[in-house]
Enzyme design. Sequence first.
Site, PDB file in Angstrom:
ATOM      1  CE  LYS A  42      65.813  -3.556 -31.592  1.00 28.71           C
ATOM      2  NZ  LYS A  42      65.036  -3.875 -30.383  1.00 28.71           N
ATOM      3  N   GLY A  43      65.570  -6.621 -37.758  1.00 26.57           N
ATOM      4  CA  GLY A  43      65.195  -7.883 -38.391  1.00 26.57           C
ATOM      5  C   GLY A  43      66.223  -8.450 -39.363  1.00 26.57           C
ATOM      6  CG  ASP A  99      63.079  -8.574 -41.549  1.00 26.18           C
ATOM      7  OD1 ASP A  99      62.633  -7.740 -42.368  1.00 26.18           O
ATOM      8  OD2 ASP A  99      62.792  -8.526 -40.341  1.00 26.18           O
ATOM      9  CG  ASP A 102      53.685  -7.564 -44.774  1.00 28.70           C
ATOM     10  OD1 ASP A 102      53.145  -8.503 -45.355  1.00 28.70           O
ATOM     11  OD2 ASP A 102      53.155  -6.963 -43.822  1.00 28.70           O
ATOM     12  CE  LYS A 130      54.233 -12.295 -44.107  1.00 30.03           C
ATOM     13  NZ  LYS A 130      53.640 -11.545 -42.959  1.00 30.03           N
ATOM     14  CG  PHE A 151      53.016 -12.415 -37.654  1.00 35.62           C
ATOM     15  CD1 PHE A 151      53.171 -11.124 -38.145  1.00 35.62           C
ATOM     16  CD2 PHE A 151      53.715 -12.783 -36.512  1.00 35.62           C
ATOM     17  CE1 PHE A 151      54.001 -10.219 -37.517  1.00 35.62           C
ATOM     18  CE2 PHE A 151      54.549 -11.875 -35.875  1.00 35.62           C
ATOM     19  CZ  PHE A 151      54.691 -10.592 -36.368  1.00 35.62           C
ATOM     20  CB  VAL A 152      57.030 -15.812 -40.745  1.00 33.05           C
ATOM     21  CG1 VAL A 152      56.088 -16.488 -41.720  1.00 33.05           C
ATOM     22  CG2 VAL A 152      57.637 -14.556 -41.372  1.00 33.05           C
ATOM     23  CG  ASP A 158      60.232  -8.567 -33.853  1.00 32.65           C
ATOM     24  OD1 ASP A 158      60.233  -8.235 -35.063  1.00 32.65           O
ATOM     25  OD2 ASP A 158      59.681  -7.895 -32.964  1.00 32.65           O
ATOM     26  NE  ARG A 164      64.406  -8.539 -32.851  1.00 29.17           N
ATOM     27  CZ  ARG A 164      63.707  -7.804 -33.717  1.00 29.17           C
ATOM     28  NH1 ARG A 164      63.687  -8.131 -34.994  1.00 29.17           N
ATOM     29  NH2 ARG A 164      63.026  -6.754 -33.312  1.00 29.17           N
TER      30      ARG A 164
HETATM   31  P1  IMP Z   1      56.444  -3.555 -44.977  1.00 26.98           P
HETATM   32  O1  IMP Z   1      56.792  -2.092 -44.882  1.00 26.98           O
HETATM   33  O2  IMP Z   1      54.974  -3.781 -44.781  1.00 26.98           O
HETATM   34  O3  IMP Z   1      56.964  -4.207 -46.224  1.00 26.98           O
HETATM   35  O4  IMP Z   1      57.034  -4.244 -43.709  1.00 26.98           O
HETATM   36  C1  IMP Z   1      58.297  -4.672 -43.600  1.00 26.98           C
HETATM   37  C2  IMP Z   1      58.611  -4.992 -42.133  1.00 26.98           C
HETATM   38  O5  IMP Z   1      57.483  -5.482 -41.428  1.00 26.98           O
HETATM   39  C3  IMP Z   1      59.636  -6.075 -42.059  1.00 26.98           C
HETATM   40  O6  IMP Z   1      60.918  -5.544 -42.044  1.00 26.98           O
HETATM   41  C4  IMP Z   1      59.308  -6.750 -40.744  1.00 26.98           C
HETATM   42  O7  IMP Z   1      60.003  -6.099 -39.704  1.00 26.98           O
HETATM   43  C5  IMP Z   1      57.835  -6.531 -40.567  1.00 26.98           C
HETATM   44  N1  IMP Z   1      57.100  -7.744 -40.927  1.00 26.98           N
HETATM   45  C6  IMP Z   1      56.449  -8.019 -42.068  1.00 26.98           C
HETATM   46  N2  IMP Z   1      55.902  -9.237 -42.067  1.00 26.98           N
HETATM   47  C7  IMP Z   1      56.229  -9.788 -40.875  1.00 26.98           C
HETATM   48  C8  IMP Z   1      55.974 -11.074 -40.279  1.00 26.98           C
HETATM   49  O8  IMP Z   1      55.324 -11.982 -40.832  1.00 26.98           O
HETATM   50  N3  IMP Z   1      56.501 -11.258 -39.050  1.00 26.98           N
HETATM   51  C9  IMP Z   1      57.231 -10.312 -38.394  1.00 26.98           C
HETATM   52  N4  IMP Z   1      57.499  -9.111 -38.922  1.00 26.98           N
HETATM   53  C10 IMP Z   1      57.002  -8.844 -40.153  1.00 26.98           C
HETATM   54 MG    MG Z   2      62.193  -5.219 -40.368  1.00 26.32          MG
END
Ligand code: IMP
Ligand code: MG
Length: 179
Positions: A42-43, A99, A102, A130, A151-152, A158, A164
């Site tokens: 949903k982000g 959104d 990470d 990030k 953590f944002v 969210d 959100r």
């Molecule tokens: P990745 O697969 O680790 O790149 O994660 C991506 C997803 O993790 C994003 O779409 C977010 O939903 C969640 N995420 C990553 N960092 C944060 C954060 O700082 N706050 C909240 N959700 C996060």
């Molecule tokens: Mg997401």
Amino acid sequence: MRDDINEILVSEEQIKEAVVRIGKQISTDFAGEELIVIGILKGAVAFMADLIQKIEIPIEIDFMAVSSYGMGTTSTGEVRILKDLDISVENRNVLIVEDIIDTGITLSYLTKVMESRGAKTVSIATLLTKPERRERHVPIDYYGYEVEDKFVVGYGIDYAEKYRNLPFVGVLKPEVYEK
Ligand code: IMP
Ligand code: MG
């Protein structure tokens, strides 16, 4: 809700600036073409809603939902499709809108899924990245801002499904998730 925020990392103004900048770049890069814009639920909803209004070429939109963090603050490392696309991406230009990137696990997986389904091109637009946390290489075509390893929340992002609806991106006070 705002009392739970320690610091604002990306202001409303900065978000608006990024949306306009990225919308222009996409419109230029895909001039004369069409795009399927895929929002990751949903982000990405807030960013996607604003971004598509700044894209000046014909687009279709669709959404996917994938499993990510659950209710915690660290990635589980596995990706599952919870809601798939309604439209076919075969031979189409695909823009995935996220959104925040990470570890990169979600986007590297989704990029491969789109390629395996015969997408003509696959591009990625994310509001935030990030880079310090990256575990998988993800070629990001468009991004708003790099953020530190904190953590944002806000503007679609969210913590345990909350925050959100904040119009900016901020850092939560640690005591909020240590509770
Ligand atoms: P990745 O697969 O680790 O790149 O994660 C991506 C997803 O993790 C994003 O779409 C977010 O939903 C969640 N995420 C990553 N960092 C944060 C954060 O700082 N706050 C909240 N959700 C996060
Ligand atoms: Mg997401």
